[in-house]
Design a protein around this motif. Structure first.
Motif, PDB file in Angstrom:
ATOM      1  N   THR A  44      -3.746  10.295   9.387  1.00  0.00           N
ATOM      2  CA  THR A  44      -3.489   8.894   9.082  1.00  0.00           C
ATOM      3  C   THR A  44      -3.897   8.577   7.646  1.00  0.00           C
ATOM      4  N   THR A  45      -3.076   7.792   6.972  1.00  0.00           N
ATOM      5  CA  THR A  45      -3.435   7.238   5.673  1.00  0.00           C
ATOM      6  C   THR A  45      -4.007   5.860   5.956  1.00  0.00           C
ATOM      7  N   TYR A  46      -5.171   5.563   5.416  1.00  0.00           N
ATOM      8  CA  TYR A  46      -5.752   4.257   5.727  1.00  0.00           C
ATOM      9  C   TYR A  46      -5.971   3.431   4.466  1.00  0.00           C
ATOM     10  N   LYS A  47      -6.346   2.187   4.701  1.00  0.00           N
ATOM     11  CA  LYS A  47      -6.344   1.249   3.577  1.00  0.00           C
ATOM     12  C   LYS A  47      -7.648   1.314   2.804  1.00  0.00           C
ATOM     13  N   PRO A  48      -7.565   1.166   1.494  1.00  0.00           N
ATOM     14  CA  PRO A  48      -8.772   1.147   0.685  1.00  0.00           C
ATOM     15  C   PRO A  48      -9.683   0.017   1.169  1.00  0.00           C
ATOM     16  N   GLN A 104       0.828  -1.216   0.000  1.00  0.00           N
ATOM     17  CA  GLN A 104       0.000   0.000   0.000  1.00  0.00           C
ATOM     18  C   GLN A 104       0.861   1.265   0.000  1.00  0.00           C
ATOM     19  N   GLN A 105       1.954   1.224   0.765  1.00  0.00           N
ATOM     20  CA  GLN A 105       2.823   2.414   0.821  1.00  0.00           C
ATOM     21  C   GLN A 105       3.468   2.681  -0.531  1.00  0.00           C
ATOM     22  N   ILE A 106       3.810   1.630  -1.236  1.00  0.00           N
ATOM     23  CA  ILE A 106       4.394   1.832  -2.568  1.00  0.00           C
ATOM     24  C   ILE A 106       3.333   2.408  -3.517  1.00  0.00           C
ATOM     25  N   ARG A 107       2.112   1.917  -3.398  1.00  0.00           N
ATOM     26  CA  ARG A 107       1.033   2.498  -4.212  1.00  0.00           C
ATOM     27  C   ARG A 107       0.858   3.974  -3.895  1.00  0.00           C
ATOM     28  N   ALA A 108       0.887   4.292  -2.595  1.00  0.00           N
ATOM     29  CA  ALA A 108       0.759   5.707  -2.211  1.00  0.00           C
ATOM     30  C   ALA A 108       1.920   6.511  -2.784  1.00  0.00           C
ATOM     31  N   GLY A 109       3.121   5.922  -2.768  1.00  0.00           N
ATOM     32  CA  GLY A 109       4.307   6.614  -3.258  1.00  0.00           C
ATOM     33  C   GLY A 109       4.224   6.934  -4.740  1.00  0.00           C
ATOM     34  N   ARG A 110       3.507   6.124  -5.481  1.00  0.00           N
ATOM     35  CA  ARG A 110       3.414   6.362  -6.922  1.00  0.00           C
ATOM     36  C   ARG A 110       2.583   7.596  -7.270  1.00  0.00           C
ATOM     37  N   ALA A 111       1.970   8.201  -6.270  1.00  0.00           N
ATOM     38  CA  ALA A 111       1.297   9.496  -6.486  1.00  0.00           C
ATOM     39  C   ALA A 111       2.266  10.654  -6.268  1.00  0.00           C
ATOM     40  N   ASP A 112       3.442  10.352  -5.707  1.00  0.00           N
ATOM     41  CA  ASP A 112       4.378  11.408  -5.310  1.00  0.00           C
ATOM     42  C   ASP A 112       5.449  11.583  -6.382  1.00  0.00           C
ATOM     43  N   LEU A 168      -4.516   6.740  -2.074  1.00  0.00           N
ATOM     44  CA  LEU A 168      -5.113   6.113  -0.894  1.00  0.00           C
ATOM     45  C   LEU A 168      -5.873   7.154  -0.068  1.00  0.00           C
ATOM     46  N   PRO A 169      -6.910   6.723   0.649  1.00  0.00           N
ATOM     47  CA  PRO A 169      -7.645   7.666   1.481  1.00  0.00           C
ATOM     48  C   PRO A 169      -6.856   8.070   2.738  1.00  0.00           C
ATOM     49  N   THR A 216     -12.410  18.943  14.600  1.00  0.00           N
ATOM     50  CA  THR A 216     -12.713  19.023  13.176  1.00  0.00           C
ATOM     51  C   THR A 216     -12.100  17.793  12.521  1.00  0.00           C
ATOM     52  N   VAL A 217     -12.870  17.184  11.625  1.00  0.00           N
ATOM     53  CA  VAL A 217     -12.393  15.993  10.918  1.00  0.00           C
ATOM     54  C   VAL A 217     -12.420  16.276   9.426  1.00  0.00           C
ATOM     55  N   ILE A 218     -11.328  16.007   8.752  1.00  0.00           N
ATOM     56  CA  ILE A 218     -11.330  16.080   7.291  1.00  0.00           C
ATOM     57  C   ILE A 218     -11.026  14.700   6.734  1.00  0.00           C
ATOM     58  N   VAL A 219     -11.892  14.255   5.877  1.00  0.00           N
ATOM     59  CA  VAL A 219     -11.697  12.968   5.207  1.00  0.00           C
ATOM     60  C   VAL A 219     -11.357  13.270   3.755  1.00  0.00           C
ATOM     61  N   ARG A 220     -10.255  12.736   3.302  1.00  0.00           N
ATOM     62  CA  ARG A 220      -9.784  13.060   1.949  1.00  0.00           C
ATOM     63  C   ARG A 220      -9.564  11.748   1.191  1.00  0.00           C
ATOM     64  N   VAL A 221     -10.366  11.544   0.174  1.00  0.00           N
ATOM     65  CA  VAL A 221     -10.293  10.269  -0.555  1.00  0.00           C
ATOM     66  C   VAL A 221      -9.904  10.523  -2.002  1.00  0.00           C
ATOM     67  N   PRO A 222      -9.268   9.529  -2.632  1.00  0.00           N
ATOM     68  CA  PRO A 222      -8.864   9.709  -4.032  1.00  0.00           C
ATOM     69  C   PRO A 222     -10.085   9.936  -4.919  1.00  0.00           C
ATOM     70  N   GLU A 223      -9.933  10.838  -5.855  1.00  0.00           N
ATOM     71  CA  GLU A 223     -10.981  11.050  -6.843  1.00  0.00           C
ATOM     72  C   GLU A 223     -11.133   9.749  -7.640  1.00  0.00           C
ATOM     73  N   ALA A 224     -12.376   9.416  -7.983  1.00  0.00           N
ATOM     74  CA  ALA A 224     -12.599   8.179  -8.732  1.00  0.00           C
ATOM     75  C   ALA A 224     -11.788   8.202 -10.016  1.00  0.00           C
ATOM     76  N   LYS A 225     -11.038   7.138 -10.276  1.00  0.00           N
ATOM     77  CA  LYS A 225     -10.261   7.038 -11.509  1.00  0.00           C
ATOM     78  C   LYS A 225     -10.032   5.572 -11.812  1.00  0.00           C
ATOM     79  N   PRO A 226      -9.555   5.266 -13.017  1.00  0.00           N
ATOM     80  CA  PRO A 226      -9.358   3.857 -13.348  1.00  0.00           C
ATOM     81  C   PRO A 226      -8.439   3.189 -12.323  1.00  0.00           C
TER      82      PRO A 226
END
Lengths: 515, 444
Positions: free
Chosen positions: B329-333, A206-214, B257-258, B428-438
């Motif tokens: 925190t970055t969390y898992k899809p 997952q971290q590598i996937r995240a890194g590919r956005a950077d 990742l979200p 305050t909570v901000i949730v930031r998720v990837p824009e839908a894409k392939p």
């Protein structure tokens, strides 16, 4: 009364200073001393000083020195005293007292590279081993390790790089025994629990996937691959399949082979007594069994017959990330000091040529840089910047121009002397911190350098000439065979990029794609 | 077992020598000798950060910081860097919520060079239209490279502050809107300099291998003649208490990742609750043993990472206004923000109801003490702490007693702090998720 005088002087100066070139200021100075004093430069202090205390105050206030003050007498360097010893199992131990704070910093280096011999079979095994080794031993759970670290005010982490795996650890010096016990346990008895391995595998993917956005990750990854080809130094991160395939047995076997005392070195710096600390280390690491690391054979690095552009397409990117460079030398090479200094002059310091050009004169970028990265087997030189799309082509031109200028013209004496001072002065700062000193000592052993590296540093740098700089620039700042790596939006910048060479294009996952 | 593990060893007393005085023009001067290495740090801290920049000029305090390297009466554009580096040093400047600092670390026999350079720009900054335009370009690229071209775009700072605070001074984007950065004029620069960059609004700190008496003479020579200015107005930074949770949803064009970030308003630095709050932050998210890290990353395997702190950019002492505790925190899809928040809340509820163990608190104090020593390790680290204490408390000698209130915190106080401040209504909570894409291709 004194306050009044000061206030008056301040008003006087406020006018003078805020508008130094304005004619108006001359008229408002009741003593008419302002303009005259400025013209007298350094000599006006003497007559004023003889007039008395009031004028002394005035002169102090007015004396805005026009030229930089000269240095004072050189201070003692206080170079650290190193003690090297060996345990009977072959572990090299180097101790250096640096009691700047009541802490201790340790680096334990294993001869196991990210890309070592097992890479063909298990790419990334050194990296995953380093990640999971401190997530549980035969007698401690992951959580117990983290809690033990907290209770000694410490840290312990492992990271593998091109030549080795380094365990970096710190603690309050009052708890040094407990730190060494923990380091020894993680070194000799990592358990690689199934659940921890699985978690690390999932998270790494997952971290590598995240890194590919950077874009920083992408430009570095492509650059390493471009210049090192099939040589193991090209390795940045493993692919997902290889990560998932690793088993506990693989990792235990890897660690048993590579985490051995007779090819490792332990550097300990901090608020220590060398004899006492050595005894603690002997107790903690004495039972560690020696072994042998298999010999490595590596393919050669690629040779480009022309400049080549490697473009990583990142649609929507509002900047181009640029790396330009090539293979250089191993750290041990005699040209190390010359390349290091050439790098300082070119782009490795703030007042460097590249920064003055594309930042301070042209405003293309915030953080232009260059870097000389020398390692055990070879090294690289890279220059780069992140720039807005519209100036991608002009930036390529200026980076190449400045590289060529280093190759064909000697640097000035002023530049060379400044670079020498910069290197030696900042070397003292590096050695004044526990992590800086420990890291520097570790390089002596990792790269098999002279044991006198630290004491030799100053004379080696001071002995360089402009001809040395030009010679290494001509050899290693080779613009005609350079790898040019760009991460950006192809559609936005292609017209600026194509004049500089043939382009191979990649997506963020590293696949070659058609333009 | 418990008794054995408790860290009862006596900490070595901290003994940083501190000489502190003020010049007649109001400049605060701190000198601290340390002869372990032949280096010195000269730092000038101005009592101005991005909280007080003018409306319509977001990012101006930071742009101005860049202008301080663009020349003064006797130091031409960018020559500041030349003088420092050619004398074996390194340099930088930094703009923060409540201060802007400039510093150079040099071989200690070059200390007067650093003082002269700092005095020249404090006295006589000299900016041209051309240099302003140049640095507007440079700062625009800085914002692009650090914010706009990055996944997540620093949302845990910029967006979290914009949403957590209601007072514009606290809430606005300190890096700045590109249009406003580029709208700044040379008059803005001159006015800002005159208002804030006066000796009576600054601290000069010298730490390292120097002699106090020598430095005092140099300081008098180079700084005493710089005129004081009227004391700048102190803006109203007060923030109304938050009474309702704020939740913000964002999409991210670049991220894969979200992620989510939370900000809780924390007690003021002079509040009796503050030391307990700092230890609570340590216990919740200070390191890999912390409760939130263990819960989110290890036990529930929801998150990849956990970062943040009591003051996202600095420490407990280097700010001077309302503050939020930041967690990112970055969390898992495949997981939701609500799952993350439920776990964070469960941890808080546990601390608020049952408190923390004596060992947990004792260990957190050891960790806290160790981190504090690390700040004292370098001449710059000491410069930073001494300057902050002089700037905001007018008493840098506090450096030697700073740890005491944190070492005196009780488990009951930590429990109270959790119950009192870590309320959903206070965050305050901000949730930031990837824009839908392939779906991204995997592997190479």
């Amino acid at each position: 009364m004194v306050l009044g005088l000061w206030t008056w002087v301040f008003v006087l100066l406020a006018v003078e200073i805020t508008h130094p070139k304005s004619d108006k200021t001359k008229g408002v100075r009741p003593e008419s001393k302002g303009p005259d004093l400025r013209n007298l430069k350094g000599i006006y202090m003497k007559p004023l000083l003889s007039i008395g205390a009031l004028v002394l105050l005035l002169s102090t206030a007015i004396a805005q020195q026009k030229t930089p003050p000269p240095p004072g007498a050189a201070r003692p360097l206080n170079l650290p005293k190193l003690t090297e010893k060996k345990l009977s199992n072959g572990l090299t131990v180097v101790l250096a007292p640096l009691p700047n704070v009541p802490k201790v910093t340790a680096i334990l280096t294993f001869r196991s590279a990210t890309n070592a011999t097992d890479r063909a079979k298990h790419p990334g095994i050194a990296q995953i081993a380093a990640t999971v080794a401190n997530e549980g031993t035969d007698t401690r759970t992951s959580k117990q390790i983290k809690e033990e670290l907290r209770s000694i005010g410490g840290s312990l982490s492992l990271a593998s790089d091109a030549d080795s795996t380094n365990m970096s650890a710190t603690a309050l010096s009052e708890f040094s025994t407990r730190l060494f016990d923990l380091m020894s346990d993680v070194t000799q008895h990592p358990a690689f629990p199934e659940n921890e391995l699985k978690l690390a595998q999932d998270n790494t993917i997952q971290q590598i996937r995240a890194g590919r956005a950077d874009p920083n990750f992408l430009v570095n990854e492509r650059f390493q691959k471009a210049i090192f080809g099939n040589h193991p130094y090209s390795f940045v991160v493993p692919d997902e399949k290889s990560i998932s395939a690793l088993t506990r047995t693989d990792l235990r076997g890897f660690v048993a082979t590579y985490y051995i005392p007779n090819t490792s070195h332990l550097i300990v710096v901090g608020d220590i007594d060398p004899d006492k600390t050595f005894a603690e280390i002997e107790k903690a690491f004495g039972s560690w069994k020696s072994g042998s690391v298999p010999a490595e054979e590596n393919p050669p690095v690629p040779v480009r017959d022309k400049r080549q552009i490697y473009f990583v397409n990142r649609p929507g990117s509002i900047q181009s990330g640029i790396y330009i460079g090539n293979v250089s030398i191993p750290r041990k090479d005699n040209d190390y000091f010359a390349i290091r200094t050439a790098n300082t002059i070119y782009g490795g310091s703030f007042y460097s040529r590249l920064t003055r050009n594309i930042r301070e004169a042209k405003g293309y970028t915030y953080s232009p840089f260059s870097s000389s990265n020398t390692q055990l087997k070879t090294g690289s030189f890279v220059a780069g910047a992140f720039v807005r799309n519209e100036v991608t082509g002009p930036t390529l031109l200026e980076i190449l121009y400045e590289l060529d200028r280093m190759r064909v013209l000697p640097v000035t004496d002023e530049e060379l002397n400044a670079a020498k001072e910069y290197s030696t002065g900042n070397f003292s700062v590096e050695l004044a911190s526990q992590s800086g000193l420990a890291g520097r000592i570790a390089t002596i052993y990792t790269y098999d350098l002279s044991k006198d590296f630290i004491t030799d540093f100053r004379p080696k740098i001071q002995g360089l000439t402009a001809a040395d700089i030009q010679r290494v620039a001509a050899k290693y700042f080779d613009t005609y065979h350079a790898a040019v790596v760009i991460v950006g939006d192809w559609d936005k910048v292609k017209d600026q990029v194509t004049p500089f060479g043939d382009v191979t294009m990649y997506d963020a996952e590293g696949n070659v794609i058609t333009k | 077992m418990l008794a054995v593990s408790l860290s009862t060893t006596q900490a070595k007393p901290i003994n940083v020598p501190v000489v502190y005085y003020k010049l007649p023009n109001g400049l605060k001067v701190v000198i601290s000798e340390d002869h372990l290495a032949p280096v010195v740090t000269v730092g000038v801290y101005y009592n101005v950060g991005f909280r007080v920049e003018p409306k319509g000029r977001t990012g101006f305090a930071h742009l101005f910081e860049h202008m301080m390297f663009q020349g003064s009466a006797n130091v031409k554009k960018f020559e500041h860097a030349k003088y420092v580096e050619a004398n074996g040093g390194s340099l930088n400047g930094h703009t923060d919520f409540d201060y802007t600092n400039y510093f150079e670390t040099l071989p200690s026999n070059r200390v007067e060079m650093g003082l002269w350079l700092e005095s020249d720009r404090m006295r006589s900054l000299d900016i041209s239209e051309e240099n302003l335009k140049n640095q507007q370009n440079v700062v625009s690229e800085e914002i692009r490279v650090n914010v706009l071209n990055q996944p997540y775009q620093f949302f845990e700072w910029i967006d979290l502050w914009e949403n957590s605070f209601t007072n514009w001074n606290n809430a606005h984007n300190g890096y700045g809107d590109l249009a406003e950065v580029n709208a700044a004029t040379i008059d803005d620069v001159r006015n800002f300099f005159k208002t804030y960059y006066a000796p009576n609004n600054a601290v000069l700190t010298v730490v390292g291998d120097v002699d106090v008496d020598d430095v005092k003479k140099m300081v008098a020579k180079h700084f005493a003649g710089i005129p004081a200015q009227p004391v700048p107005p102190r803006p109203d930074l007060t923030e109304p208490p938050q009474t309702k949770e704020k939740r913000v949803s964002q999409t991210d064009k670049l991220a894969n990742l979200p992620a989510l970030a939370t900000g809780y308003h924390i007690p003021a630095q002079n509040s009796p609750d503050f030391p307990a709050m700092a230890l609570l932050v340590q216990i919740l998210q200070g390191d890999d043993s912390s409760r939130w890290y263990q819960r989110l990353v290890k036990e529930k395997e929801l998150s990849l990472d956990l970062t943040g702190g009591l003051n996202y950019f600095g420490n407990e002492f280097d700010y001077n206004g309302p503050m939020i505790m930041t967690t990112r925190t970055t969390y898992k899809p495949g997981h939701t923000a609500d799952e993350i928040l439920a776990q964070m809340d469960a941890v808080i509820a546990d601390v608020a109801a049952k408190g923390v163990t004596e060992k947990e608190l004792a260990d957190a104090k050891v960790r806290y003490r160790s981190n504090f020593y690390s700040q004292l390790e370098s001449s710059f680290g000491k410069t930073h702490l001494l300057s902050s204490l002089a700037l905001f408390r007018d008493d840098p000698s506090q450096i030697n007693s700073l740890l005491t209130p944190f070492q005196d915190v009780t488990a009951a106080q930590v429990k109270t702090a959790a119950a009192k401040y870590l309320l959903a209504t206070n965050r305050t909570v901000i949730v930031r998720v990837p824009e839908a894409k392939p779906a991204p291709k995997t592997g190479e």
